[in-house]
Design a protein around this motif. Sequence first.
Motif, PDB file in Angstrom:
ATOM      1  N   ARG A  64      38.078  -9.007   3.782  1.00  0.00           N
ATOM      2  CA  ARG A  64      38.528 -10.346   3.397  1.00  0.00           C
ATOM      3  C   ARG A  64      38.726 -10.344   1.884  1.00  0.00           C
ATOM      4  O   ARG A  64      37.981  -9.694   1.159  1.00  0.00           O
ATOM      5  N   ASP A  68      44.076 -14.079   2.695  1.00  0.00           N
ATOM      6  CA  ASP A  68      44.111 -13.257   3.914  1.00  0.00           C
ATOM      7  C   ASP A  68      45.384 -13.543   4.686  1.00  0.00           C
ATOM      8  O   ASP A  68      46.038 -14.577   4.496  1.00  0.00           O
ATOM      9  N   THR A  70      47.254 -12.604   8.811  1.00  0.00           N
ATOM     10  CA  THR A  70      47.216 -11.960  10.121  1.00  0.00           C
ATOM     11  C   THR A  70      48.571 -11.320  10.364  1.00  0.00           C
ATOM     12  O   THR A  70      49.599 -12.008  10.342  1.00  0.00           O
ATOM     13  N   SER A 107      41.468  -4.029   6.258  1.00  0.00           N
ATOM     14  CA  SER A 107      42.057  -4.608   7.461  1.00  0.00           C
ATOM     15  C   SER A 107      41.101  -4.438   8.642  1.00  0.00           C
ATOM     16  O   SER A 107      40.198  -3.588   8.619  1.00  0.00           O
ATOM     17  N   GLY A 109      41.244  -4.981  13.094  1.00  0.00           N
ATOM     18  CA  GLY A 109      41.966  -5.428  14.277  1.00  0.00           C
ATOM     19  C   GLY A 109      42.474  -4.274  15.114  1.00  0.00           C
ATOM     20  O   GLY A 109      41.809  -3.236  15.247  1.00  0.00           O
ATOM     21  N   THR A 131      46.512  -7.658  13.556  1.00  0.00           N
ATOM     22  CA  THR A 131      45.559  -7.015  12.639  1.00  0.00           C
ATOM     23  C   THR A 131      45.314  -7.972  11.476  1.00  0.00           C
ATOM     24  O   THR A 131      46.262  -8.512  10.899  1.00  0.00           O
ATOM     25  N   LEU A 132      44.058  -8.200  11.140  1.00  0.00           N
ATOM     26  CA  LEU A 132      43.686  -9.086  10.036  1.00  0.00           C
ATOM     27  C   LEU A 132      43.639  -8.281   8.745  1.00  0.00           C
ATOM     28  O   LEU A 132      43.045  -7.203   8.708  1.00  0.00           O
ATOM     29  N   SER A 168      49.935 -16.529   7.530  1.00  0.00           N
ATOM     30  CA  SER A 168      48.890 -16.941   6.592  1.00  0.00           C
ATOM     31  C   SER A 168      49.326 -18.216   5.909  1.00  0.00           C
ATOM     32  O   SER A 168      50.497 -18.630   6.011  1.00  0.00           O
ATOM     33  N   HIS A 501      33.241  -7.297   8.968  1.00  0.00           N
ATOM     34  CA  HIS A 501      34.278  -8.338   8.902  1.00  0.00           C
ATOM     35  C   HIS A 501      33.659  -9.736   8.824  1.00  0.00           C
ATOM     36  O   HIS A 501      34.226 -10.633   8.184  1.00  0.00           O
TER      37      HIS A 501
END
Length: 762
Positions: A64, A68, A70, A107, A109, A131-132, A168, A501
């Motif tokens: 983070r 951020d 996604t 990242s 995810g 994927t975050l 985002s 995370h």
Amino acid sequence: MSQRLIRTLTRFRWPLLALWLVALVAAGVAALPIADRLSGGGWYVPGSGSQQAIAATRAGFADRGASDLTLVVRDERNTATDPDFEQRVRRAVDRVTGDKRLRTVGSYGWTTLSPAARGTFLGKDRRTAITLVGLELDDGTARRVLPEVQKDTEHRFAPEGLRVSLVSAGTLWGEINTLSQRGLEKAELITFPLLLVILLLLYRTVAAAVVSFVVSATAIVFTLGLMSLLARHFELSLFVENAATMIGLGVSVDYSLFIISRYTDELARGSGQEAALVTTLRTSGRTVVFSGLIVILAMASLFLVDLNVIQSIALGIVVVVAFAVLASVAVLPLVLRLLGDRVLWGRLPGRRAPSGERGRRWQRVARQIMRRPVLFLLTAVIAMAALAAPSLSLRTFTPDARIVPASSPVRQGFDAMRREFGPGTASPHQVVITSRTPLTAAPGAAKIPLLRDRLAALPHVTGVNSPLEALRGASPRRPLGALEPAVFAQLPADARATVDHFVSADRRTLVLEVIGDDHASAAVSRALVSSMRSLVRELDAPGLRAVVGGESAEGVDANAAIEDGLPAVILVMLVVIYLLLLVTFRSVLLPVKAILINLLSLGATYGVLVLVFQHSALAGPLGFQEFGYLQNFVPVLLLAILFSLSTDYEVFLLHRIREEFDGGADNTSSVARGMARTAPLISGAALLMVAVFGAFAFTGIMPIQQLGLGLAVAIALDATVIRLVVVPAAMQLMGDWNWWLPGRPARPARTSPVAGEPAVRP
């Protein structure tokens, strides 16, 4: 003072003209980068739970960052069972996360977990993976950079059958900024030719119509230049540019109309150029200054709302109106002095009705209404109340991704997340728990697993993402004990990635993500925020604190800030307007009447907006999208703007009526003559404003559409129903009480109606 100013302008006209042109160019250059400096933020209430939540998660986590996103990848050619799917998705993700403009910090995810642990990051269609990604970019930089990356990514992968969206707040507000710029350009393309046509019809001369834009250009360019410089040091909302331009155009053309019309009238009466300008400044110039002062003071009351987006817009409007006033009483007289009689150049063919004939028409209308004041007043009030009735169901919230067109890759990413992973996944609620000591030893930390389970049991919750599932695998009875370095090191790699995370590196901050079953602005999402906050308040332990954040909480807190500040705004604004009108007209009751009429007009405007944007009445034919709510800053901005603009027209009208009354005319004749003298100018000014606001209503993005339509409707109602019906009927019923002031000396004897004016029965 007017005479001294005109003599100074005459004596130094060429140096002053050069100075104005240089300043205009300098302001224009300073204004060029304004779009890149304005922020999509400003929605966080200082000290609120949502603000504390976002601040606590911007640093200290493995993946983070300061902002951020996604990363949503949809493969239109393959599903997850096809061998090429993983390779294609990973290539797209690596391309984006490796972009140096993003400064990725980590990242989590689909691409970072093993096949056994990444099932929750695959959509229902088996074609969409997420994927975050954490970024070092602050919000302002992210808003500028992410749209460029999104555009490049779309061009790179769309030909290969991959739909890659960066979801985002940064990409959303970047897209909104782009759409806002396009809307502004379209509005200007529509507005300027339309205004020119209207001004030509009002002035009947080409030169006067063109000169009117001197004030608009000065006010808007100077304002955008100053806002651009301020935005380098302070966070200013991106809505400032549209709002300042829209209001600046509206008041500028109005002020220009007052000044130029009076100047050309004085020339037509045979006055010399200097004398005409002196008279113009002493009369219309005074009106413009007073009008601008009302707008500035009314808008300044909005600084009592502790929300940056509202304060930013209020600042932009205050500055643009101040520059419009300055340009009207300094720059415009300078240009008129240089032009002299040439301001009448380019007279249009055709005959315009003499002012006396037009005045008699308006007098007849006024007297017809004043013959039956009760009937006309009741009819108008009932009609306005009927329009206002829908406003009782008014709902407000912050904007979400639906204000972006469905064709946008950003909107497609939000829609894909909601469709494939559930409606609430694109805007999860967050519970951020912070501790003074590591959570492994924090008093009350044992309550966190229970809190997670109670959150999951709340209505409209479809799931809770947390590190507790991974931690329970190593320590079922005491999950947070698995954060101890020795135990944590023994966890599988997927479990460690999940924990990192949701838990900060110092083990003092833990995040629970609560997934709702509706979008962020839905009523159930707001109710869920309230339920979550009730639960987290029970987590009371020394050194342990929990707050609720996320998009819904942010909107709830912003609405609360507006509601908390609204009483003070209304009180200050009404007191200021009342006192100004009291001093101006030396009447106790006229300011009360003006305020009540403005409230009636405001309610009707709110009702129309609710019908169009909440209930979708005529939304389709008008080209508007139904959102189910109004943008939360629109009603409070309309309150301040409409009260000030309506008071402007009230002052202009009542000033003329008061002149007649002080000259000895009775109440009825004073009202009729005052309307006859002001109605043509008020109608022209209103037509100009409706044209400006209407153009923005049909070309801007959702918040500007609502603001523009509201202003256009309100000004149209004010110039017709209010000024033509309600005001004369009310003043007829009030009679001499209009001018009541304790201790006022006896007024001059009344005069009988002039020849040609029929008597009016009380």
